[in-house]
Design a protein around this motif. Structure first.
Motif, PDB file in Angstrom:
ATOM      1  N   MET A  92       0.814  -1.213   0.000  1.00 57.03           N
ATOM      2  CA  MET A  92       0.000   0.000   0.000  1.00 57.03           C
ATOM      3  C   MET A  92       0.850   1.265   0.000  1.00 57.03           C
ATOM      4  SD  MET A  92      -3.015  -1.163  -0.251  1.00 57.03           S
ATOM      5  CE  MET A  92      -4.063   0.267   0.061  1.00 57.03           C
ATOM      6  N   LEU A  93       2.144   1.146  -0.284  1.00 60.09           N
ATOM      7  CA  LEU A  93       3.014   2.323  -0.273  1.00 60.09           C
ATOM      8  C   LEU A  93       2.675   3.317  -1.377  1.00 60.09           C
ATOM      9  CD1 LEU A  93       6.544   0.881   0.609  1.00 60.09           C
ATOM     10  CD2 LEU A  93       4.982   2.166   2.071  1.00 60.09           C
ATOM     11  N   SER A  94       2.233   2.806  -2.535  1.00 58.79           N
ATOM     12  CA  SER A  94       1.843   3.722  -3.610  1.00 58.79           C
ATOM     13  C   SER A  94       0.645   4.575  -3.188  1.00 58.79           C
ATOM     14  CB  SER A  94       1.513   2.951  -4.888  1.00 58.79           C
ATOM     15  OG  SER A  94       2.652   2.303  -5.394  1.00 58.79           O
ATOM     16  N   HIS A  95      -0.302   3.957  -2.492  1.00 66.11           N
ATOM     17  CA  HIS A  95      -1.453   4.699  -1.988  1.00 66.11           C
ATOM     18  C   HIS A  95      -1.015   5.701  -0.921  1.00 66.11           C
ATOM     19  CE1 HIS A  95      -3.286   1.158  -3.816  1.00 66.11           C
ATOM     20  NE2 HIS A  95      -4.429   1.806  -3.840  1.00 66.11           N
ATOM     21  N   ALA A  96      -0.132   5.260  -0.034  1.00 66.73           N
ATOM     22  CA  ALA A  96       0.357   6.163   1.003  1.00 66.73           C
ATOM     23  C   ALA A  96       1.041   7.373   0.390  1.00 66.73           C
ATOM     24  CB  ALA A  96       1.327   5.423   1.924  1.00 66.73           C
ATOM     25  N   THR A  97       1.776   7.163  -0.690  1.00 66.05           N
ATOM     26  CA  THR A  97       2.514   8.255  -1.317  1.00 66.05           C
ATOM     27  C   THR A  97       1.589   9.349  -1.833  1.00 66.05           C
ATOM     28  OG1 THR A  97       4.357   6.801  -1.904  1.00 66.05           O
ATOM     29  CG2 THR A  97       4.116   8.834  -3.169  1.00 66.05           C
ATOM     30  N   PHE A  98       0.542   8.975  -2.569  1.00 64.83           N
ATOM     31  CA  PHE A  98      -0.326  10.036  -3.107  1.00 64.83           C
ATOM     32  C   PHE A  98      -1.191  10.659  -2.015  1.00 64.83           C
ATOM     33  CE2 PHE A  98      -3.444   6.529  -4.217  1.00 64.83           C
ATOM     34  CZ  PHE A  98      -4.594   7.069  -3.648  1.00 64.83           C
ATOM     35  N   LEU A  99      -1.520   9.888  -0.979  1.00 63.63           N
ATOM     36  CA  LEU A  99      -2.299  10.459   0.122  1.00 63.63           C
ATOM     37  C   LEU A  99      -1.464  11.441   0.940  1.00 63.63           C
ATOM     38  CD1 LEU A  99      -4.122   7.194   1.223  1.00 63.63           C
ATOM     39  CD2 LEU A  99      -5.247   9.235   0.310  1.00 63.63           C
ATOM     40  N   LEU A 100      -0.228  11.082   1.233  1.00 63.90           N
ATOM     41  CA  LEU A 100       0.663  11.974   1.974  1.00 63.90           C
ATOM     42  C   LEU A 100       0.923  13.250   1.192  1.00 63.90           C
ATOM     43  CD1 LEU A 100       3.157   9.290   3.288  1.00 63.90           C
ATOM     44  CD2 LEU A 100       1.831  10.850   4.741  1.00 63.90           C
ATOM     45  N   THR A 101       1.086  13.114  -0.110  1.00 67.32           N
ATOM     46  CA  THR A 101       1.326  14.284  -0.965  1.00 67.32           C
ATOM     47  C   THR A 101       0.169  15.262  -0.883  1.00 67.32           C
ATOM     48  OG1 THR A 101       2.672  12.943  -2.472  1.00 67.32           O
ATOM     49  CG2 THR A 101       1.804  15.015  -3.327  1.00 67.32           C
ATOM     50  N   ASP A 102      -1.034  14.746  -0.646  1.00 64.72           N
ATOM     51  CA  ASP A 102      -2.215  15.605  -0.554  1.00 64.72           C
ATOM     52  C   ASP A 102      -2.527  16.027   0.882  1.00 64.72           C
ATOM     53  OD1 ASP A 102      -5.459  16.109  -1.136  1.00 64.72           O
ATOM     54  OD2 ASP A 102      -4.161  16.350  -2.868  1.00 64.72           O
ATOM     55  N   GLY A 103      -1.650  15.705   1.813  1.00 61.56           N
ATOM     56  CA  GLY A 103      -1.824  16.173   3.182  1.00 61.56           C
ATOM     57  C   GLY A 103      -2.486  15.212   4.145  1.00 61.56           C
ATOM     58  N   PHE A 104      -2.810  14.002   3.692  1.00 57.89           N
ATOM     59  CA  PHE A 104      -3.425  13.006   4.576  1.00 57.89           C
ATOM     60  C   PHE A 104      -2.364  12.316   5.426  1.00 57.89           C
ATOM     61  CE2 PHE A 104      -6.547  13.443   1.213  1.00 57.89           C
ATOM     62  CZ  PHE A 104      -7.771  13.322   1.869  1.00 57.89           C
ATOM     63  N   THR A 105      -2.654  12.132   6.691  1.00 61.30           N
ATOM     64  CA  THR A 105      -1.860  11.257   7.547  1.00 61.30           C
ATOM     65  C   THR A 105      -2.264   9.819   7.213  1.00 61.30           C
ATOM     66  OG1 THR A 105      -1.752  12.935   9.268  1.00 61.30           O
ATOM     67  CG2 THR A 105      -1.356  10.648   9.938  1.00 61.30           C
ATOM     68  N   VAL A 106      -1.304   8.888   7.234  1.00 57.03           N
ATOM     69  CA  VAL A 106      -1.582   7.522   6.778  1.00 57.03           C
ATOM     70  C   VAL A 106      -1.067   6.496   7.785  1.00 57.03           C
ATOM     71  CG1 VAL A 106      -1.233   5.830   4.940  1.00 57.03           C
ATOM     72  CG2 VAL A 106      -1.428   8.259   4.358  1.00 57.03           C
ATOM     73  N   LEU A 107      -1.911   5.535   8.097  1.00 58.13           N
ATOM     74  CA  LEU A 107      -1.515   4.384   8.913  1.00 58.13           C
ATOM     75  C   LEU A 107      -1.495   3.152   8.025  1.00 58.13           C
ATOM     76  CD1 LEU A 107      -0.922   3.343  11.863  1.00 58.13           C
ATOM     77  CD2 LEU A 107      -3.333   2.628  11.881  1.00 58.13           C
ATOM     78  N   ARG A 283      -6.922   9.371 -12.696  1.00 54.73           N
ATOM     79  CA  ARG A 283      -8.328   9.274 -12.310  1.00 54.73           C
ATOM     80  C   ARG A 283      -8.482   8.589 -10.969  1.00 54.73           C
ATOM     81  NH1 ARG A 283     -12.585   6.949 -16.233  1.00 54.73           N
ATOM     82  NH2 ARG A 283     -13.886   7.758 -14.546  1.00 54.73           N
ATOM     83  N   TYR A 284      -7.677   7.563 -10.722  1.00 55.53           N
ATOM     84  CA  TYR A 284      -7.741   6.850  -9.449  1.00 55.53           C
ATOM     85  C   TYR A 284      -7.463   7.806  -8.302  1.00 55.53           C
ATOM     86  CZ  TYR A 284      -7.080   2.928  -6.179  1.00 55.53           C
ATOM     87  OH  TYR A 284      -7.198   2.038  -5.122  1.00 55.53           O
ATOM     88  N   ILE A 285      -6.356   8.523  -8.396  1.00 52.82           N
ATOM     89  CA  ILE A 285      -5.971   9.442  -7.321  1.00 52.82           C
ATOM     90  C   ILE A 285      -7.022  10.526  -7.129  1.00 52.82           C
ATOM     91  CG2 ILE A 285      -4.287  11.193  -6.648  1.00 52.82           C
ATOM     92  CD1 ILE A 285      -2.148   9.399  -8.051  1.00 52.82           C
ATOM     93  N   SER A 286      -7.478  11.115  -8.219  1.00 45.06           N
ATOM     94  CA  SER A 286      -8.464  12.201  -8.099  1.00 45.06           C
ATOM     95  C   SER A 286      -9.789  11.685  -7.544  1.00 45.06           C
ATOM     96  CB  SER A 286      -8.684  12.884  -9.453  1.00 45.06           C
ATOM     97  OG  SER A 286      -9.263  11.989 -10.391  1.00 45.06           O
ATOM     98  N   ASN A 287     -10.204  10.494  -7.953  1.00 41.55           N
ATOM     99  CA  ASN A 287     -11.467   9.936  -7.455  1.00 41.55           C
ATOM    100  C   ASN A 287     -11.404   9.617  -5.965  1.00 41.55           C
ATOM    101  OD1 ASN A 287     -12.700  10.150  -9.927  1.00 41.55           O
ATOM    102  ND2 ASN A 287     -12.529   7.982 -10.461  1.00 41.55           N
ATOM    103  N   VAL A 288     -10.282   9.052  -5.518  1.00 44.09           N
ATOM    104  CA  VAL A 288     -10.132   8.717  -4.101  1.00 44.09           C
ATOM    105  C   VAL A 288     -10.080   9.985  -3.251  1.00 44.09           C
ATOM    106  CG1 VAL A 288      -8.562   7.725  -2.378  1.00 44.09           C
ATOM    107  CG2 VAL A 288      -9.057   6.472  -4.494  1.00 44.09           C
ATOM    108  N   ILE A 289      -9.261  10.937  -3.661  1.00 47.04           N
ATOM    109  CA  ILE A 289      -9.136  12.193  -2.910  1.00 47.04           C
ATOM    110  C   ILE A 289     -10.476  12.918  -2.868  1.00 47.04           C
ATOM    111  CG2 ILE A 289      -8.029  14.451  -2.816  1.00 47.04           C
ATOM    112  CD1 ILE A 289      -6.157  12.158  -2.109  1.00 47.04           C
ATOM    113  N   ARG A 290     -11.162  12.960  -4.005  1.00 47.49           N
ATOM    114  CA  ARG A 290     -12.459  13.634  -4.059  1.00 47.49           C
ATOM    115  C   ARG A 290     -13.473  12.942  -3.152  1.00 47.49           C
ATOM    116  NH1 ARG A 290     -13.581  12.791  -9.021  1.00 47.49           N
ATOM    117  NH2 ARG A 290     -12.312  14.518  -9.807  1.00 47.49           N
TER     118      ARG A 290
END
Length: 296
Positions: A92-107, A283-290
């Protein structure tokens, strides 16, 4: 005639014993080594974030391990990201990377029976769903979490959905390639291996489930994201690859049909199992963040 009868009985015994082995293998998937901290260091450097280890112990004595990432400029939201079967938090590191980039804390936890976490068997959500609650308690009690979200792939998605039966603190979740029920995916899996119509395996599935009940005290029929999603009020975004032959698209379609008002289904054209992020990254990143930002 006797010889034929004996041969038939021998075949039945052999097939039955084979099913017991298959069941044991499903409950004890090949275990990868504990993730190396240098992988967390790499993500932290590339996302301008920091990280630290996390640990909780469940009521049945299983110690679970995770990495907790905090971005330089947090947006006040935390995401629990759960990996698939036979994998570790590295998946799940790829997911953590785009979430952290957008300011989300990730566990990023290792599920029980995986990676660094304890646990002798994998229960496909029966026990793992309760484990999620321990992590949620840890986040709220020790990290001052304000807004909580979740994302999971394959088994991780199924666990996340099942956790919604008792865990109400999620604002929204994303389930990427989940199964609808463990029983249904069991039929699919045997059909994929043998190319024989799945319903043919009813006696073998029943035998495997009885074995799991008698030996491990597990009623695998309880591993059911479908039951959980029917009752939850937590918004769920379902993502599934149109070319997924591991967990067929039908599973997410059934989950969406079970709660059409509380879920959305995005079918990713051309994507195979848990490959939607790689197939359509923007699209994946934008859809999840949105999805997360629209449920604050």
């Amino acid at each position: 005639m006797r010889r034929v009868s004996r041969l038939f009985v021998a075949v039945l015994i052999g097939v039955g014993l084979g099913m017991l082995i298959v069941t044991d293998n499903a409950l004890h998937p090949a275990r990868q080594l504990a993730p190396a901290p240098r992988a967390a260091d790499y993500v932290a450097r590339n996302t301008a974030s920091s990280w630290e280890p996390g640990q909780v112990t469940t009521s049945d004595g299983v110690t679970l391990h995770a990495w907790y990432f905090a971005p330089l400029k947090p947006n006040g939201s935390v995401v629990i990201a759960l990996h698939g079967v036979g994998d570790t938090r590295l998946g799940m590191l790829s997911h953590a990377t785009f979430l952290l980039t957008d300011g989300f804390t990730v566990l990023l936890p290792d599920l029980r029976g995986h990676g660094e976490s304890g646990g002798a068997i994998v229960t496909y959500g029966i026990k793992e769903a309760g484990d999620v609650r321990y992590w949620v308690d840890w986040l709220f009690q020790k990290r001052g979490t304000a807004r909580l979200y979740g994302i999971g792939q394959s088994l991780g998605a199924a666990v996340l959905l099942q956790s919604l039966s008792t865990e109400k603190r999620f604002r929204a979740v994303v389930a990427d390639s989940p199964f609808a029920t463990f029983e249904e995916i069991s039929y699919d899996r045997l059909g994929q291996i043998s190319r024989i119509p799945p319903l043919t395996f009813w006696p073998l599935i029943r035998l495997g489930f009885i074995y799991a009940q008698l030996r491990y005290g597990l009623d695998l029929r309880q591993a059911s994201p479908s039951v959980a999603i029917r009752a939850t009020s937590v918004p769920v975004l379902l993502i599934h690859g149109a070319r997924d032959t591991n967990i067929p698209l039908r599973h997410s379609e059934e989950l969406h049909a079970a709660n059409p008002n509380g879920t959305q289904l995005w079918v990713v054209s051309g994507a195979e199992h848990v490959a939607s992020l790689a197939t359509s990254p923007e699209r994946y990143i934008s859809n999840v963040i949105r999805w997360f930002n629209s449920h604050q």
